[in-house]
Design an enzyme around this catalytic site. Sequence first.
Site, short mmCIF file in Angstrom:
data_model
loop_
_atom_site.label_atom_id
_atom_site.label_comp_id
_atom_site.label_asym_id
_atom_site.label_seq_id
_atom_site.Cartn_x
_atom_site.Cartn_y
_atom_site.Cartn_z
CG HIS A 71 16.85 37.42 157.51
ND1 HIS A 71 16.16 38.73 157.18
CD2 HIS A 71 17.40 37.97 158.81
CE1 HIS A 71 16.22 39.66 157.93
NE2 HIS A 71 16.99 39.32 159.04
CG HIS A 112 9.92 35.30 146.10
ND1 HIS A 112 10.84 35.19 144.99
CD2 HIS A 112 9.72 36.53 146.33
CE1 HIS A 112 11.18 36.63 144.77
NE2 HIS A 112 10.37 37.28 145.88
CE1 TYR A 158 13.27 39.87 152.97
CE2 TYR A 158 13.27 37.87 152.14
CZ TYR A 158 13.24 39.03 151.75
OH TYR A 158 13.10 39.58 150.51
CG ASN A 191 14.20 39.53 142.66
OD1 ASN A 191 13.79 38.46 143.53
ND2 ASN A 191 13.25 40.62 143.08
FE1 HDE Z 1 11.55 39.52 149.39
N1 HDE Z 1 10.30 38.37 150.62
N2 HDE Z 1 10.67 41.25 150.24
N3 HDE Z 1 12.51 40.82 147.71
N4 HDE Z 1 12.24 37.84 148.56
C1 HDE Z 1 10.36 37.18 150.69
O1 HDE Z 1 10.20 35.97 152.83
C2 HDE Z 1 9.99 41.46 151.08
C3 HDE Z 1 12.29 41.93 147.78
C4 HDE Z 1 13.22 37.93 147.61
O2 HDE Z 1 13.56 31.51 147.81
C5 HDE Z 1 9.48 36.53 151.80
O3 HDE Z 1 11.00 33.76 153.26
C6 HDE Z 1 9.73 42.83 151.59
C7 HDE Z 1 13.47 42.52 146.81
C8 HDE Z 1 13.45 36.34 147.21
O4 HDE Z 1 12.71 31.48 150.10
C9 HDE Z 1 9.37 38.11 152.79
C10 HDE Z 1 10.46 43.58 150.43
C11 HDE Z 1 14.08 41.41 146.40
C12 HDE Z 1 12.56 35.63 148.14
C13 HDE Z 1 9.61 39.17 151.79
C14 HDE Z 1 10.83 42.49 149.50
C15 HDE Z 1 13.42 40.19 147.21
C16 HDE Z 1 11.94 36.50 148.93
C17 HDE Z 1 8.66 35.68 151.71
C18 HDE Z 1 10.34 44.98 150.35
C19 HDE Z 1 15.24 41.24 145.31
C20 HDE Z 1 12.40 34.08 148.18
C21 HDE Z 1 8.77 34.12 152.09
C22 HDE Z 1 10.81 45.64 151.10
C23 HDE Z 1 16.44 41.70 146.09
C24 HDE Z 1 13.41 33.64 149.10
C25 HDE Z 1 10.25 34.49 152.68
C26 HDE Z 1 13.26 32.03 149.05
C27 HDE Z 1 10.87 36.52 149.88
C28 HDE Z 1 9.75 40.25 151.83
C29 HDE Z 1 11.38 43.14 148.21
C30 HDE Z 1 13.75 38.81 146.90
C31 HDE Z 1 7.90 38.17 152.96
C32 HDE Z 1 8.97 43.24 152.80
C33 HDE Z 1 13.54 43.80 146.25
C34 HDE Z 1 14.33 35.85 146.00
O5 HDE Z 1 9.88 38.02 154.15
#
Ligand code: HDE
Length: 724
Positions: A340, A76, A363, A149
């Site tokens: 988060h 992202h 997060y 999402n």
């Molecule tokens: Fe994320 N995801 N994600 N994700 N995600 C991040 O956090 C993660 C997942 C989503 O505009 C990270 O600050 C794991 C699903 C958005 O700043 C990180 C798993 C969904 C954003 C991270 C998922 C999301 C992130 C990277 C699997 C939809 C952007 C930078 C367990 C429901 C937020 C950060 C923004 C961002 C981890 C799966 C949505 C690495 C481990 C499912 C919208 O923490």
Amino acid sequence: MPIENAGEENIKTGKLQEHTEDATGEFLTTNHGLKINDDQNSLKAGERGPTLLEDFILREKITHFDHERIPERVVHARGSAAHGIFKVNEDLSRYTRAKFLTDTSVETPVFVRFSTVAGSRGSSDLARDVRGFAVKFYTEEGNFDLVGNNMPVFFIQDAIKFPDLVHAVKPEPHNEIPQAASAHDTFWDFISLTPESAHMIMWVMSDRALPRSLRMMEGFGVHTFRLVNEENKSVFVKFHWKPLLGVHSVAWDEAQNISGKDPDFHRRDLWESIENGDFPQWELGLQIVPEEDEHKYEFDLLDPTKLIPEELVPVIRVGTMTLNRNPDNFFAETEQVAFHIGHVVPGIDFTNDPLLQGRLFSYTDTQLIRLGGPNFHEIPINRPIVPIHNNQRDGHMRQTINKGKTAYGPNTMANGCPFQAGRMQGGFTSFPEKIEASKIRERSASFFDHFSQAKLFFNSQSEPEKNHMLDALSFELGKVEMLPIRERMLYFISQIDEGLAAGIAHNIGMHVPKSLAMSLNQNIPADGDPEKYRSIVKEGSLAESQALSMVNTRKDSIKTRKVAILACDGVNAANLLAVKEAIMTEGGLVDVISPRFGFISGADSDEPIAVSKSLLTTASVFYDAVYVPGGTNSVATLEADADAIHFLNEAFKHCKAIAADADALQVLRATYFGRKLPEDNSDETVMMEGVIIGGEAATLARQFVEAIKQHRFWEREKPRKVPA
Ligand code: HDE
């Protein structure tokens, strides 16, 4: 302003952060407040001599510059954001004790960041990808982040697979190719071995992955969450965002064009609409499932690769979010915001979805490296609007100056403060879910049906949408170089729809295998029983769901739709202005486009007409519709202008509404599709789906507006394919 007091003031002013205004009328200073006498020349030993180490002003400026970048988000990375407000429109206290969902008088400030997932920070907005839709609610009980999402399901069922998924989709590690694209070997290798991704793959290969605008996307919390009310009764909930402008997408060819011509297309669109006062809005929707219905469905509520069809549990619309303010500084706000999933308020709680559980760890962890330490909550955009009181101290870049001696509890020296808050005093208490279990590193058998909802999604699409998916999968697999991966994917897709698999196989010159030598399911632990892990397809499931097709979205307005008017000197000014006026009255936006900038003159008026864009600086892919007014000279110039004809061909190819005065028909005749227009050009005739020619200006404008509301005429795409 001290951080503790920022909250109260912020609630009053609606401003969440302190801002530094432009330094109008001020002297330049160093970061330490020293007035600078010369910022254009470094300190040297003589006019032509070497620069002196002593030059602390030069060193401060360059050092700061050298450290201006922070690591981009690991996923992202590319995002755009805006401020706004959320208001609940009914008291939801029967479900939750979260104040921002129960008090209809409260306006909760929000900050929303939209993103793509795979690309780097500077990548194109129009990549085929899932979009992040992350909302930070600054509530009076602390921050609640709904980190969702624009698709309601996800690729994997367990967080432990997330690094693999992301490594597979990111540019390949040896040459960092391709940027922001899933069409490459490593991604499809992973997917071909991960049948749980079947449902999500259908979404990502659909037009949902190519939004027309961030303002025209749905949002989903994906996981099932819990709402908990004052009596500590809980219901399951899925969160939805429903855009008031409907859900709309662009064509793949168009997306690729936009990526080249304006990689900031979505960012610009969001920014401009807010600057113009066309505030994007979404309704918050909830699907509520009572606790006792937890096991009622043939899918598991804890499985993030499943949605709850709206036919089974309707989405109730409970509030409205309006984005009404652009950030003042991209880095300070959009880049430094830290979402988060674990930022919740009393009345909202988690479930045991194993993807959600893993996210609860990730997060905060990621912010430690991205934002450099544990005090990222003190960055203005991340601060809650309520004061923070706890015993956490110190760490990198600490901003708060805590007074006093006690940084521990229990204590007597500070009279026991800060106190723990009981449930009745607004303290967060976890829902006391009963768990009797053995530790186990396995997946629940209730998660094994990977294909039913993938089929449901595909079967719910209209013919053009299915065609787009066929094209998308043919494109993606066509870019895969290793044949065994293509073959596995064809087999995989044949489990969803045999016709779809056969169509792709035809396009990429292969056959759909009847079986595979190896198992697709890599979820099987080394000592596991493969039979137990065989993917199940449940029979007798819902055959179609209307909410899954964009055809059924709302198409009731042309607000903020962009319309191009192609015109040159000698244009029929009366018609041009009448159609322009009609579009603007309905909330559409109009650009008069000519081969060159400046003004054009009307055949029937002395009033010069300003040209807002030239054919050099714009392209049809930036518009939703095109109108060609008449006027002998204007028509003759356009007919002979290759760029104007290309503009029209492309608009037709991308299935957009096109209108022309009867005497401008010759311009259309110079296009590819014009040759296919029926001969009949009598007045007030709609000549072809979405192509409207002739008639009195007011009637033409009315028909044109109705056509633009339809967004696209996808049905003309295949039978009337034109090169452009
Ligand atoms: Fe994320 N995801 N994600 N994700 N995600 C991040 O956090 C993660 C997942 C989503 O505009 C990270 O600050 C794991 C699903 C958005 O700043 C990180 C798993 C969904 C954003 C991270 C998922 C999301 C992130 C990277 C699997 C939809 C952007 C930078 C367990 C429901 C937020 C950060 C923004 C961002 C981890 C799966 C949505 C690495 C481990 C499912 C919208 O923490």
